[in-house]
Write a protein that holds these residues in place. Structure first.
Motif, PDB file in Angstrom:
ATOM      1  N   TYR A  24      24.089  40.389 -11.563  1.00 54.22           N
ATOM      2  CA  TYR A  24      23.476  41.048 -10.379  1.00 54.22           C
ATOM      3  C   TYR A  24      24.443  41.749  -9.463  1.00 54.22           C
ATOM      4  O   TYR A  24      23.960  42.612  -8.396  1.00 54.22           O
ATOM      5  CB  TYR A  24      22.922  39.785  -9.494  1.00 54.22           C
ATOM      6  CG  TYR A  24      21.799  39.179 -10.268  1.00 54.22           C
ATOM      7  CD1 TYR A  24      20.514  39.770 -10.515  1.00 54.22           C
ATOM      8  CD2 TYR A  24      22.152  37.803 -10.803  1.00 54.22           C
ATOM      9  CE1 TYR A  24      19.558  39.071 -11.169  1.00 54.22           C
ATOM     10  CE2 TYR A  24      21.052  37.088 -11.380  1.00 54.22           C
ATOM     11  CZ  TYR A  24      19.637  37.787 -11.627  1.00 54.22           C
ATOM     12  OH  TYR A  24      18.801  37.118 -12.397  1.00 54.22           O
ATOM     13  N   GLY A  25      25.702  41.786  -9.660  1.00 47.53           N
ATOM     14  CA  GLY A  25      26.463  42.422  -8.897  1.00 47.53           C
ATOM     15  C   GLY A  25      26.973  42.026  -7.637  1.00 47.53           C
ATOM     16  O   GLY A  25      27.272  43.018  -6.746  1.00 47.53           O
ATOM     17  N   VAL A  26      26.450  40.836  -7.059  1.00 45.13           N
ATOM     18  CA  VAL A  26      26.353  40.282  -5.758  1.00 45.13           C
ATOM     19  C   VAL A  26      26.837  38.792  -5.870  1.00 45.13           C
ATOM     20  O   VAL A  26      26.266  38.213  -6.705  1.00 45.13           O
ATOM     21  CB  VAL A  26      25.417  40.669  -5.022  1.00 45.13           C
ATOM     22  CG1 VAL A  26      24.277  40.098  -5.587  1.00 45.13           C
ATOM     23  CG2 VAL A  26      25.408  40.561  -3.437  1.00 45.13           C
ATOM     24  N   ASP A  31      24.006  37.817  -0.863  1.00 43.08           N
ATOM     25  CA  ASP A  31      22.550  38.081  -1.541  1.00 43.08           C
ATOM     26  C   ASP A  31      22.008  37.849  -0.320  1.00 43.08           C
ATOM     27  O   ASP A  31      21.622  36.501  -0.047  1.00 43.08           O
ATOM     28  CB  ASP A  31      22.403  37.412  -2.617  1.00 43.08           C
ATOM     29  CG  ASP A  31      21.251  37.988  -3.342  1.00 43.08           C
ATOM     30  OD1 ASP A  31      20.502  38.764  -2.860  1.00 43.08           O
ATOM     31  OD2 ASP A  31      20.771  37.543  -4.444  1.00 43.08           O
ATOM     32  N   HIS A  32      21.455  38.825   0.627  1.00 41.28           N
ATOM     33  CA  HIS A  32      20.494  38.540   1.807  1.00 41.28           C
ATOM     34  C   HIS A  32      19.182  38.904   1.245  1.00 41.28           C
ATOM     35  O   HIS A  32      18.515  39.677   1.876  1.00 41.28           O
ATOM     36  CB  HIS A  32      20.860  39.526   2.855  1.00 41.28           C
ATOM     37  CG  HIS A  32      22.210  39.345   3.109  1.00 41.28           C
ATOM     38  ND1 HIS A  32      23.102  38.142   3.565  1.00 41.28           N
ATOM     39  CD2 HIS A  32      23.371  40.121   3.135  1.00 41.28           C
ATOM     40  CE1 HIS A  32      24.353  38.270   3.592  1.00 41.28           C
ATOM     41  NE2 HIS A  32      24.487  39.401   3.530  1.00 41.28           N
ATOM     42  N   LEU A  35      13.800  34.005   2.794  1.00 41.92           N
ATOM     43  CA  LEU A  35      13.652  32.652   2.417  1.00 41.92           C
ATOM     44  C   LEU A  35      12.488  32.442   1.382  1.00 41.92           C
ATOM     45  O   LEU A  35      12.686  31.649   0.445  1.00 41.92           O
ATOM     46  CB  LEU A  35      13.284  32.072   3.716  1.00 41.92           C
ATOM     47  CG  LEU A  35      13.184  30.368   3.569  1.00 41.92           C
ATOM     48  CD1 LEU A  35      14.442  29.928   2.985  1.00 41.92           C
ATOM     49  CD2 LEU A  35      12.701  29.664   4.857  1.00 41.92           C
ATOM     50  N   ASN A  36      11.610  33.088   1.452  1.00 42.15           N
ATOM     51  CA  ASN A  36      10.354  33.248   0.484  1.00 42.15           C
ATOM     52  C   ASN A  36      10.799  33.438  -0.780  1.00 42.15           C
ATOM     53  O   ASN A  36      10.602  32.746  -1.997  1.00 42.15           O
ATOM     54  CB  ASN A  36       9.228  34.130   0.849  1.00 42.15           C
ATOM     55  CG  ASN A  36       7.833  33.832   0.297  1.00 42.15           C
ATOM     56  OD1 ASN A  36       7.469  32.931  -0.233  1.00 42.15           O
ATOM     57  ND2 ASN A  36       7.606  34.797  -0.750  1.00 42.15           N
ATOM     58  N   ILE A  37      11.607  34.536  -1.040  1.00 40.89           N
ATOM     59  CA  ILE A  37      12.454  34.649  -2.252  1.00 40.89           C
ATOM     60  C   ILE A  37      13.226  33.684  -2.847  1.00 40.89           C
ATOM     61  O   ILE A  37      13.040  33.304  -4.071  1.00 40.89           O
ATOM     62  CB  ILE A  37      13.208  36.246  -2.272  1.00 40.89           C
ATOM     63  CG1 ILE A  37      12.251  37.396  -1.986  1.00 40.89           C
ATOM     64  CG2 ILE A  37      13.896  36.505  -3.552  1.00 40.89           C
ATOM     65  CD1 ILE A  37      11.321  37.657  -2.966  1.00 40.89           C
TER      66      ILE A  37
END
Length: 65
Positions: A24-26, A31-32, A35-37
């Motif tokens: 993912y490169g982060v 990684d912002h 909250l649902n995600i």
């Protein structure tokens, strides 16, 4: 002296983190997402875990026959 089992788990967590960063490169810290995600990610991982448990139970049953 640290518990050898704990050391093994820590090393696996570090290796998993490396895989995630490469994919993912982060970092997780940076990684912002909403909250649902994050809740969806958790839900999907838990569903996968239940599938893995079911498969492991099947293998165990086959081995004990």
């Amino acid at each position: 002296m640290r518990d050898k089992i704990i050391e093994r788990v820590i090393n696996k967590i570090k290796a998993r983190s490396d895989v995630g960063y490469k994919e993912y490169g982060v970092t997780l810290k940076d990684d912002h997402q909403s909250l649902n995600i994050w809740l969806t990610h958790i839900q999907e991982e838990l569903m996968d875990a239940v599938n893995y448990i079911e498969k492991a139970k099947e293998v165990l049953d086959e081995e004990t026959i």
